[in-house]
Design an enzyme around this catalytic site. Structure first.
Site, PDB file in Angstrom:
ATOM      1  N   ASP A 299     122.519 -47.140 121.883  1.00 42.60           N
ATOM      2  CA  ASP A 299     122.286 -46.294 120.718  1.00 42.60           C
ATOM      3  C   ASP A 299     122.772 -44.900 121.099  1.00 42.60           C
ATOM      4  OD1 ASP A 299     121.445 -45.275 118.289  1.00 42.60           O
ATOM      5  OD2 ASP A 299     119.497 -46.255 118.358  1.00 42.60           O
ATOM      6  N   TRP A 300     122.937 -44.034 120.117  1.00 43.68           N
ATOM      7  CA  TRP A 300     123.626 -42.767 120.348  1.00 43.68           C
ATOM      8  C   TRP A 300     122.836 -41.877 121.318  1.00 43.68           C
ATOM      9  CZ3 TRP A 300     126.360 -46.111 118.612  1.00 43.68           C
ATOM     10  CH2 TRP A 300     127.614 -45.917 118.039  1.00 43.68           C
TER      11      TRP A 300
END
Length: 880
Positions: A299-300
């Site tokens: 995920d970012w």
């Protein structure tokens, strides 16, 4: 010249102050009795992709042919994002021009193409799950795939099956398909097939235990200034072994069986190790046990270490930078991964596997980028022209938005059809619905949620909440939908068409006027809402997760004021999950209640069509609505003195989540899982069962692995000059490059590997593994159940019989009743059909924590067929 490559522990090292001892699995896998802590065992090495017999072999052959010719720098460039706003998409990898591989485009999200013009905002995953329609699951996936493809996206960041939705107040529950792993798995698999049929790779997320947004990230003022500054680590989702397999991991197995190309690991910790560096979760559960052949992407900025995350199975870092370090040019990987390979901290075989998995996934999903399929939009500006790299104002000005409309008749029709079939009729006394123009001549509509938000709908990530609900907020939203239709628009249009007297009162706090007008109305429709989203946006004090399950905008008082003055009041609930309805559910003047999840752009059309009988309601609740809010699993808001919050509620509830809890504890809900009324009555009868395949207690041994492979290019690590930054290249300060600076010197890496670390690959799969989604035998049909259903009503309609399985009462394992089948069938008046359910071996199995495998207990099972989990119409017994 002597070259030294520095290995910074801060950047490449463990990056976490967690125990690294090996851990013996116990009945409660992950819980260490000695320390009284939840600990994730280590598992090494990362299983090499491409060794399952008959699975993805063509894709791996092509991928290996390319990777075998690549340099270390080229491989690293595939694994690391170029940085936030350093490309047209929310995520952009480096490119490999020598082999015609452009920057890969990764784009949100599960509801549509985020941050692009003209894109459709589709019904949410939660609404889609409420349709209980497998055909629509696929069609919605196909429509999404068409739009992502048309915008030049290579990898769509969806569907979401984490959160599983075990917490009613969970902010992102709306992105996934409901609070049941079986329902989530069926819906996710169909969505993935639809996306990938359109040459767009799906990325199933969030792996794993991402059940709340509060404390999902360690404190960082650049991420969320409202977070407790003492939060040193993300919250740890503490999950026992059996619940991990039978609940949280279940829909990921379906996704892998469907051929998903990528999996996104989450921000949170799992059993006190970060998800994106959790070798047990990624190497063992995902890649070994479930046989996942694609790649794992963070995920970012969920990556919390360099070498540690690499050897733990992470394959791609997005968007490339550190958490809270957007546009700094700093990354755990990129140049640092190149260093780690050259000084042999990260084995070159692990880098080879990362690159091979990424390319194999592109080939397997037919999403390999071509010159004519590149992004035709910018995620960061709505202007036609802008800087090539948004954050770099010195980069060339080019055409960044081509304003491509990706929709067509199929996508438009699908969005509306899913929205209509997802709407759930909860109450309908006195045949209030559908609205009869002959009986209702004066119609009042009220509620803030019926009309447009005064700020419009292009607020940051759908954070406008003072109007009609179309989506939850956050990265799961579309952002710039082509248009949005409110309930006010369509209800007023239908009222005009039927020549009714119509009025709309938006005011929800000063109730004087609405009370007066309601007293003169033949019917009053009150549209109300409750919204949630992702934690980086805080709205009315809600940090993504809802502070409570109360309706917003004074809606309980609004409903009361209207109902006390109008004996024919219809309440339309639009929400991202469960809400408290106790103040009005039994009110005698509230004659009808309708629930709608976030329905996307066509929300108003779908709601009006149901209310006026242009379409019949056929949705069913994908979660349980409680009478008491104490029956919901709470959001953890306590941050301990050590700044390392833990979520033990998942362990405390174990297998008893949502309807399993209510059924096991014999608690009467307000509305049960699977509940949904219709305008017709149905008969369910004549249940029969037949064996399709003999089922033994234990799984058969899986097929052997194919031989391990090597590219025989270890001599590369002796030539770091090959990785120097090109002397003639323009260098952008914020951009993340794989190249080394020529002024570094080389010395041996001094890396402390976790205990038990090994690079030796297994020669045979573990018993529950060996196939996509696990042992192939798990996916074989074991029993078939048939039941007759008949429409006793006066109109053609769609009906959803549901099969729940009850395990042997005298079995070793206490297993709650669970959904194991559903079908949606269309029936004309009087028509009877036979519906068949297939029970797979995995549907009958329980996870044995001692044997570490799936087993089928002997004994008598009962297949319960009904219209909700607590409304069973017929059943049939069978003995194994």
């Amino acid at each position: 010249m002597l070259l030294i490559l520095e290995l910074l522990v801060l950047i490449i090292g463990l990056g976490v102050a967690l125990p690294v001892q090996t851990h013996n699995l116990t009945d409660n896998q992950g819980f260490d009795e000695e320390s009284s802590q939840w600990i994730s065992p280590h598992y090494y090495p990362t299983p090499q992709g491409g060794r399952l017999q008959g699975v993805w072999q063509d894709a791996y052959t092509k991928a290996k042919a390319l990777v075998s010719q690549m340099t270390i720098v080229e491989k690293v460039n595939l694994t690391t994002g170029t940085g936030w706003q350093l490309g047209p998409c929310v995520g952009n990898t480096g490119s490999v021009p020598r082999f015609g591989i452009p920057n890969l485009c990764l784009q949100d999200g599960p509801l549509g193409v985020r941050l692009t013009d003209f894109s459709t905002g589709y019904p949410s995953g939660m609404a889609t799950g409420a349709t209980f329609n497998k055909d629509l699951f696929l069609q919605r996936g196909q429509a999404l795939g068409h739009e992502f493809n048309s915008k030049g996206v290579h990898i769509a960041l969806g569907p979401a099956v984490g959160p599983l939705g075990v917490k009613a107040r969970g902010g992102r529950n709306f992105e996934a398909f409901g609070s049941d792993p079986y329902l989530q798995g069926i819906a996710a698999a169909a969505t993935i097939k639809g996306l990938q049929e359109n040459n767009v790779m799906a990325c199933v997320k969030h792996f794993i235990g991402n059940e709340q947004d509060i404390y999902r990230q360690p404190s960082n003022s650049k991420v969320d200034p409202e977070y407790d500054p003492a939060t040193k680590e993300s919250i740890s989702a503490n999950i026992p072994d059996r619940a991990m397999h039978e609940l949280y991991l279940w829909p990921f197995a379906d996704s892998i069986r469907a051929g998903v190309g990528s999996v996104m690991c989450s921000y949170n910790r799992v059993n006190n190790t970060y998800s994106c560096e959790n070798s047990y979760m990624i190497n063992h559960l995902l890649k070994e046990e479930l046989g996942f052949q694609g790649f794992v992407v963070s995920d970012w900025a969920a990556q919390m270490s360099g070498a540690y995350s690499a050897i733990s199975g992470l394959d791609m870092s997005m968007p490339g930078e550190l958490l809270g370090g957007w546009n700094t040019g700093k990354s755990y990987w990129g140049q640092n991964l190149t260093k780690a390979v050259y000084n042999e901290t990260v084995p070159i075989e692990r880098l080879d596997d990362m690159a091979t998995r990424i390319l194999a996934a592109l080939y397997a999903t037919n999403s390999f980028p071509t010159k004519d399929r590149l992004p035709n939009f910018s995620s960061f500006t709505t202007k036609e022209y802008g800087n090539e790299f948004f954050v770099d104002k010195t980069s060339p000005v080019v055409k960044v938005n081509h304003f491509v409309d990706p929709s067509n008749d199929f996508t438009e029709d699908t969005a509306l059809k899913v929205a209509e079939e997802s709407i759930v009729l909860l109450k309908n006394e006195k045949n209030t619905l559908p609205i009869s123009p002959n009986k209702v001549r004066k119609l009042l509509l009220s509620g803030i949620a019926a009309g447009p938000d005064p700020k419009g709908y292009e607020c940051s990530d759908q954070s406008c909440v003072d109007g009609a609900l179309f989506e939850g907020w956050g990265s799961g939203s579309v952002g710039y939908p082509k248009y949005q239709v409110t309930p006010f628009e369509e209800i007023s249009a239908n009222a005009r068409k039927n020549k009714m007297q119509f009025d709309y009162i938006r005011e929800s706090f000063d109730l004087t006027q609405v009370s007066t007008v309601a007293s003169d109305a033949h019917m009053s429709i009150v549209v109300v809402s409750a919204v949630s989203g992702e934690g980086y946006l805080i709205i009315d004090g809600n940090r993504g997760d809802k502070n409570n399950v109360t309706l917003w905008h004074n809606s309980d008082n609004l409903i009361k004021a209207v109902a006390e003055n109008c004996a024919n009041t219809v309440v339309v609930i639009t929400s991202t999950g469960q809400v408290d309805v106790e103040s009005f559910a039994d009110h005698p003047n509230v004659t009808a209640i309708v629930w709608a999840g976030p329905l996307g752009d066509r929300s108003g059309t779908a709601i009006a069509n149901i209310l006026f009988g242009n379409a019949n309601p056929s949705g069913h609740l994908p979660f349980t609505v409680a009478k008491s809010n104490d029956d919901y699993i709470p959001i953890v808001t306590y941050n301990p003195p050590n700044g390392e919050p833990e979520d033990n509620t998942l362990a405390e509830h174990d297998l008893l989540v949502d309807y399993r809890y209510f059924e096991e504890k014999n608690i009467e809900p307000r509305y049960a899982f699977g509940y949904g009324l219709s305008y017709n009555e149905y008969k369910v009868s004549n249940a029969k069962v037949s064996a399709a395949k003999k089922v033994d207690e234990e799984l058969p041994q899986p097929k052997l692995y194919l031989a391990e492979y090597s590219y025989n290019k270890t001599e590369e690590i002796n030539n770091p000059e090959d990785a120097f930054f090109p002397s003639n290249a323009r260098r952008i300060q914020e951009f993340l490059y794989p190249y080394l600076d020529s002024n570094v010197t080389l010395k041996d890496g001094n890396y402390e590997y976790p205990d038990g670390y090994s690079t030796e690959q297994r020669t045979t799969p573990i018993q529950p593994g060996g196939g996509l989604g696990g042992n192939d035998a798990l996916w074989e049909v074991a029993y078939k159940v048939e039941v007759d259903v008949q429409n006793l009503g006066n109109s053609t309609d769609k009906f959803v019989p549901q099969l729940y399985l009850k395990h042997p009462e005298d079995g070793k394992f206490e297993t709650p009743v669970q959904l194991r089948g559903f079908e949606k069938v269309e029936l004309s008046p009087g028509e009877k059909k036979t519906v068949e359910f297939e029970l797979l071996r995995r549907d009958l199995s329980v996870w044995d924590t001692t044997r570490q495998s799936w087993i089928v207990e002997s004994g008598t099972y009962e297949a319960l067929i009904g219209v909700a989990v607590n409304d069973i119409k017929t059943s049939v017994l069978f003995t194994i």
